[in-house]
Design an enzyme around this catalytic site. Structure first.
Site, mmCIF file in Angstrom:
data_model
loop_
_atom_site.group_PDB
_atom_site.id
_atom_site.type_symbol
_atom_site.label_atom_id
_atom_site.label_comp_id
_atom_site.label_asym_id
_atom_site.label_seq_id
_atom_site.Cartn_x
_atom_site.Cartn_y
_atom_site.Cartn_z
ATOM 1 N N LYS A 1 -94.082 -21.352 -54.036
ATOM 2 C CA LYS A 1 -95.152 -22.435 -52.698
ATOM 3 C C LYS A 1 -94.466 -22.129 -51.726
ATOM 4 O O LYS A 1 -93.379 -22.525 -50.966
ATOM 5 C CB LYS A 1 -95.173 -24.153 -53.374
ATOM 6 N N ARG B 1 -101.008 -10.672 -41.740
ATOM 7 C CA ARG B 1 -101.760 -10.784 -42.774
ATOM 8 C C ARG B 1 -100.468 -11.029 -43.910
ATOM 9 O O ARG B 1 -100.910 -10.059 -45.091
ATOM 10 C CB ARG B 1 -102.519 -10.170 -43.030
ATOM 11 N N HIS C 1 -86.855 -37.060 -50.604
ATOM 12 C CA HIS C 1 -87.935 -36.031 -52.011
ATOM 13 C C HIS C 1 -86.881 -36.682 -53.164
ATOM 14 O O HIS C 1 -87.912 -36.992 -53.788
ATOM 15 C CB HIS C 1 -88.219 -34.790 -51.633
ATOM 16 N N HIS D 1 -93.908 -36.624 -59.983
ATOM 17 C CA HIS D 1 -93.690 -36.577 -58.078
ATOM 18 C C HIS D 1 -94.769 -37.144 -58.157
ATOM 19 O O HIS D 1 -95.559 -37.213 -57.495
ATOM 20 C CB HIS D 1 -94.239 -35.616 -58.572
ATOM 21 N N HIS E 1 -94.512 -39.464 -55.268
ATOM 22 C CA HIS E 1 -94.883 -39.036 -54.182
ATOM 23 C C HIS E 1 -95.361 -40.458 -53.723
ATOM 24 O O HIS E 1 -95.826 -40.546 -52.163
ATOM 25 C CB HIS E 1 -96.265 -37.875 -54.362
ATOM 26 N N ASN F 1 -93.782 -30.608 -61.948
ATOM 27 C CA ASN F 1 -94.306 -31.860 -61.025
ATOM 28 C C ASN F 1 -93.447 -32.726 -62.004
ATOM 29 O O ASN F 1 -93.906 -34.580 -61.468
ATOM 30 C CB ASN F 1 -95.840 -31.464 -60.722
ATOM 31 N N ARG G 1 -97.573 -24.168 -65.016
ATOM 32 C CA ARG G 1 -97.098 -25.412 -63.531
ATOM 33 C C ARG G 1 -96.216 -26.331 -63.750
ATOM 34 O O ARG G 1 -96.029 -26.158 -62.695
ATOM 35 C CB ARG G 1 -96.611 -23.779 -62.811
ATOM 36 N N LYS H 1 -87.275 -22.506 -64.092
ATOM 37 C CA LYS H 1 -87.650 -22.020 -62.866
ATOM 38 C C LYS H 1 -88.953 -20.871 -63.288
ATOM 39 O O LYS H 1 -89.940 -20.822 -63.376
ATOM 40 C CB LYS H 1 -87.481 -22.592 -61.531
ATOM 41 N N GLU I 1 -83.275 -32.966 -59.208
ATOM 42 C CA GLU I 1 -83.945 -31.926 -59.745
ATOM 43 C C GLU I 1 -83.977 -30.888 -60.886
ATOM 44 O O GLU I 1 -83.985 -30.891 -62.183
ATOM 45 C CB GLU I 1 -84.467 -31.100 -58.300
ATOM 46 N N GLU J 1 -99.995 -21.683 -60.711
ATOM 47 C CA GLU J 1 -100.611 -23.206 -61.064
ATOM 48 C C GLU J 1 -101.371 -23.726 -62.271
ATOM 49 O O GLU J 1 -102.494 -24.292 -61.593
ATOM 50 C CB GLU J 1 -99.918 -24.066 -60.588
HETATM 51 N N1 GLY Z 1 -91.947 -27.600 -56.412
HETATM 52 C C1 GLY Z 1 -92.757 -27.598 -57.789
HETATM 53 C C2 GLY Z 1 -93.593 -25.940 -58.299
HETATM 54 O O1 GLY Z 1 -92.600 -25.448 -57.756
HETATM 55 O O2 GLY Z 1 -94.408 -25.467 -58.932
#
Ligand code: GLY
Length: 359
Positions: free
Chosen positions: A141, A119, A265, A248, A252, A245, A241, A227, A183, A237
Site C-alpha cells: 500500500k 510508469r 497513528h 482503524h 481514524h 484495519n 485483507r 501480514k 500493531e 483488499e
Molecule cells: N495497513 C493495512 C494494510 O496494509 O492492509
C-alpha cells in the site's frame, strides 16, 4: 525465510539484526539496474545514511539521495513532485530502484513515487520504525494524503524486497516504539493467538529496553508472517485483507477529530481496538474476559485505551460515515470473535456503537 507469495512478483521479507551493511549485496541478488535513489528523512539519514549508501556502493550500485522533511504534514503530492525532480536530475531509468529508508511516511511516499515514475521503477523497503517494520513496509500500500483525508491518493505497488534490521530500532523514540507495539498486538488479536499469549507473558512492553532481542525478533517475525499470510491471500483488499484495519475505523475518527495532533497513528489504533472490542462484546461476538485480556495488553504497552472525553459519540459516528472502508453506504467494522480471530461485519449500527461506547 518469509515470502509474500503473490501471483506476480513474490518477494522476500528479510529479517536480520545488523544487516543494513549487507543491503547492497542482498539487492544485487535481485538482478536490477545500477542506479539507486535512496529516499529518507534528514534524521534517519543522519543515523543510517552512510551505512546504507556504502553498502550499496560496495555492491556496485550508483547512488543518489532525496530527503523529505519528517512528518505526516509533508505526505502530499508536492513532496512527490520533488522526488520526481531528483529522479530526473539523476537520470533514473526503468531498471533503477527507489529505496525507502525510513518509517511509514517515507515508505508510503517512496513507494508511490516508484509506482508512478516512468510508469514504475523497482522499489525496496528498508523500514526503520516498528510500525513500518510490522505493517506499512509489507503489502504494497503506497500513497499520499489529500487535504480532505489520509492516504486518499495511492496505488498498490509491491516492493521487490523488504529488508528489516531490528537493530535500527535503538534510535526510535519510545512513543513511536509503543505505537508500533499497537500493531503487533493487533496481529495477536486478529490472527495469531500464540503471539498474543507471548505478549501477555512479557512483564513490560512499554519500551524497547525491557524487550529481549529474542522476543523482539519473534514479534517482528510473527507480525510480518501474519501480514504476509493475509496479503498473499488478498493482495488488493477484495475481502480478507480488510481485517488488517482492525482498530482503524474508530482510530481514524479519533485521529481526524483531534487534527492528527493529539495521537500518533498507533495510539489511535489502540483506542480503536478497545472500542471495537466493546462493540464485539455488545454484539455477543466475544467474551468479557477476551475483551479484558486485549485491553490489559494495550494498557501494559503504555498505550491509551479511552476515547478522549471531549469527543462525543455523535462526532465519532460522523467520521465513520466518511471512512474509506464504507462500502455501499455501510460502515464495515473488523470485530474480534476470539483471541487470534476476527471477522468483517457490516451489521454494526449507530445504536450498537452508542451503547458499546457508553460504558
Ligand atoms: N495497513 C493495512 C494494510 O496494509 O492492509
Amino acid at each position: 525465510m518469509l515470502i509474500v507469495d503473490l501471483p506476480q512478483d513474490s518477494y522476500e521479507i528479510a529479517i536480520a539484526p545488523n544487516s543494513l551493511g549487507q543491503l547492497g549485496s542482498k539487492m544485487k541478488q535481485l538482478k536490477i539496474g545500477k542506479k539507486v535513489l535512496v529516499v529518507s528523512n534528514p534524521e534517519i539519514f543522519g543515523y543510517y545514511g552512510d551505512t546504507c549508501l556504502k553498502s550499496l556502493e560496495n555492491a556496485g550500485f550508483e547512488t543518489c539521495t532525496h530527503l523529505i522533511p519528517p512528518g505526516e504534514e509533508h505526505k502530499h503530492l508536492q513532496s512527490i513532485q520533488q522526488v520526481y525532480d531528483t529522479a530526473l536530475a539523476n537520470q533514473i531509468e526503468r531498471s533503477s530502484t527507489f529505496v525507502a529508508l525510513g518509517g511509514g511516511v517515507v515508505g508510503d511516499m517512496t513507494g508511490f513515487a516508484a509506482a508512478t515514475w516512468l510508469r514504475g521503477v523497482n522499489f525496496v523497503q528498508v523500514p526503520t520504525s516498528l510500525l513500518a517494520i510490522v505493517d506499512a513496509s509489507v503489502g504494497g500500500k503506497t500513497g499520499v494524503n489529500h487535504p480532505q483525508g489520509k492516504n486518499l491518493i495511492g496505488a498498490f505497488y509491491q516492493p521487490k524486497l523488504v529488508a528489516i534490521d531490528p537493530t535500527l530500532l535503538t534510535t526510535l523514540p519510545p512513543r513511536e516504539f509503543r505505537a508500533g507495539i499497537a500493531e503487533v498486538i493487533k496481529y495477536g488479536v486478529i490472527w495469531d493467538e500464540d503471539l498474543f499469549t507471548k505478549l501477555e507473558h512479557t512483564e513490560r512492553l512499554d519500551s524497547l529496553e525491557y524487550i529481549s532481542d529474542e522476543l523482539l525478533e519473534t514479534m517482528i517475525t510473527r507480525s510480518c508472517q501474519a501480514k504476509a499470510d493475509v496479503v498473499s491471500q488478498d493482495e488488493k483488499e477484495a475481502g480478507l485483507r480488510a481485517i488488517l484495519n482492525y482498530g482503524h475505523t474508530i482510530g481514524h475518527g479519533v485521529e481526524s477529530l483531534t487534527n492528527y495532533k493529539q495521537f500518533v497513528h498507533g495510539e489511535a489504533v489502540a483506542i480503536g481496538m478497545v472500542a471495537a472490542g466493546k462493540i464485539a462484546l455488545e454484539m455477543g461476538m466475544w467474551t468479557k474476559e477476551e475483551a479484558q485480556r486485549q485491553d490489559n495488553l494495550i494498557a501494559k504497552a503504555g498505550l491509551p485505551t479511552d476515547i478522549p472525553l471531549e469527543l462525543t459519540t455523535e462526532a465519532i459516528l460522523e467520521t465513520i460515515k466518511s471512512d474509506k472502508k464504507v462500502k455501499a453506504g455501510k460502515a464495515r467494522f473488523i470485530l474480534p470473535t476470539a483471541i487470534g480471530k476476527a471477522t468483517i461485519s457490516d451489521r454494526v449500527t449507530p445504536e450498537i456503537i452508542k451503547k458499546a461506547l457508553s460504558f
